[in-house]
Design an enzyme around this catalytic site. Structure first.
Site, mmCIF file in Angstrom:
data_model
loop_
_atom_site.group_PDB
_atom_site.id
_atom_site.type_symbol
_atom_site.label_atom_id
_atom_site.label_comp_id
_atom_site.label_asym_id
_atom_site.label_seq_id
_atom_site.Cartn_x
_atom_site.Cartn_y
_atom_site.Cartn_z
ATOM 1 N N ASP A 224 0.864 -1.182 0.000
ATOM 2 C CA ASP A 224 0.000 0.000 0.000
ATOM 3 C C ASP A 224 0.898 1.227 0.000
ATOM 4 O O ASP A 224 1.928 1.246 0.673
ATOM 5 C CB ASP A 224 -0.893 0.018 1.249
ATOM 6 C CG ASP A 224 -1.938 -1.084 1.241
ATOM 7 O OD1 ASP A 224 -2.361 -1.504 0.153
ATOM 8 O OD2 ASP A 224 -2.342 -1.510 2.334
ATOM 9 N N ASP B 95 -7.159 -1.683 -3.821
ATOM 10 C CA ASP B 95 -8.077 -1.354 -2.728
ATOM 11 C C ASP B 95 -9.139 -0.368 -3.192
ATOM 12 O O ASP B 95 -10.333 -0.529 -2.883
ATOM 13 C CB ASP B 95 -7.309 -0.751 -1.551
ATOM 14 C CG ASP B 95 -6.290 -1.697 -0.953
ATOM 15 O OD1 ASP B 95 -6.442 -2.925 -1.093
ATOM 16 O OD2 ASP B 95 -5.329 -1.193 -0.344
#
Length: 178
Positions: free
Chosen positions: A118, A136
């Site tokens: 991320d 995501d």
């Protein structure tokens, strides 16, 4: 183009965009060495290795947990892919494609790195949102699309006689969106 083809195209595009941004950010841009990179007053790039699921829940330290999450992600992607084949509308198929592409993208990270990479960090003053990636964001957008399809578009897809019967009870008849 059929709904199933749209769903498949969206899944492939999501997967390619997710992996391309991750590979570029990790290896070409070399974010682990350059972080944090402040792009705007509210957007930064940082490195977070997520060993859990959404929002860092269910963190997994061992290999068993990692492979369970890979298996769950791939099983979900496979099941949703079958749903895409039978999707009744383009919005539904595209929404499912976003989720499938995102799930596979994050599963690839778990296999390759042991965790999901991320790197997008939204923040405003003292408020900080979760760090996320393209996969995501696609999954969240896909779920939003499923909700929209379920609560708005599904009503419009009902047979005309059902919609007219509803109109007789004070509800307006609607036309099909797709």
């Amino acid at each position: 183009m059929s709904a199933a083809r749209i769903g498949l195209a969206v899944a492939i595009l999501t997967l390619v965009l997710d992996q391309a941004t991750k590979l570029y950010t990790l290896f070409s841009f070399d974010l682990p060495v350059r972080e944090p990179v402040h792009l705007t007053p509210f957007l930064s790039l940082i490195v977070v290795w997520n060993r859990g699921i959404s929002y860092g829940l269910f963190q997994q330290d061992g290999n068993l947990g990692r492979w369970v999450l890979v298996a769950v992600s791939l099983a979900a992607a496979l099941g949703l892919s079958f749903w895409i084949r039978n999707a009744s509308g383009r919005v539904l198929a595209a929404s499912l494609g976003l989720i499938v592409g995102g799930a596979i993208g994050n599963a690839i990270d778990r296999v390759a790195y042991g965790a999901v990479f991320d790197f997008i960090h939204l923040h405003a003053g003292p408020y900080s949102w979760y760090v996320f990636n393209v996969a995501d964001a696609a999954i969240v957008a896909g779920v939003a699309g499923l909700l929209y399809d379920s609560f708005v578009l599904e009503k419009r897809r009902r047979p005309k006689s059902t919609r007219q019967a509803g109109a007789g009870r004070g509800q307006a008849a609607t036309r099909s969106p797709e």
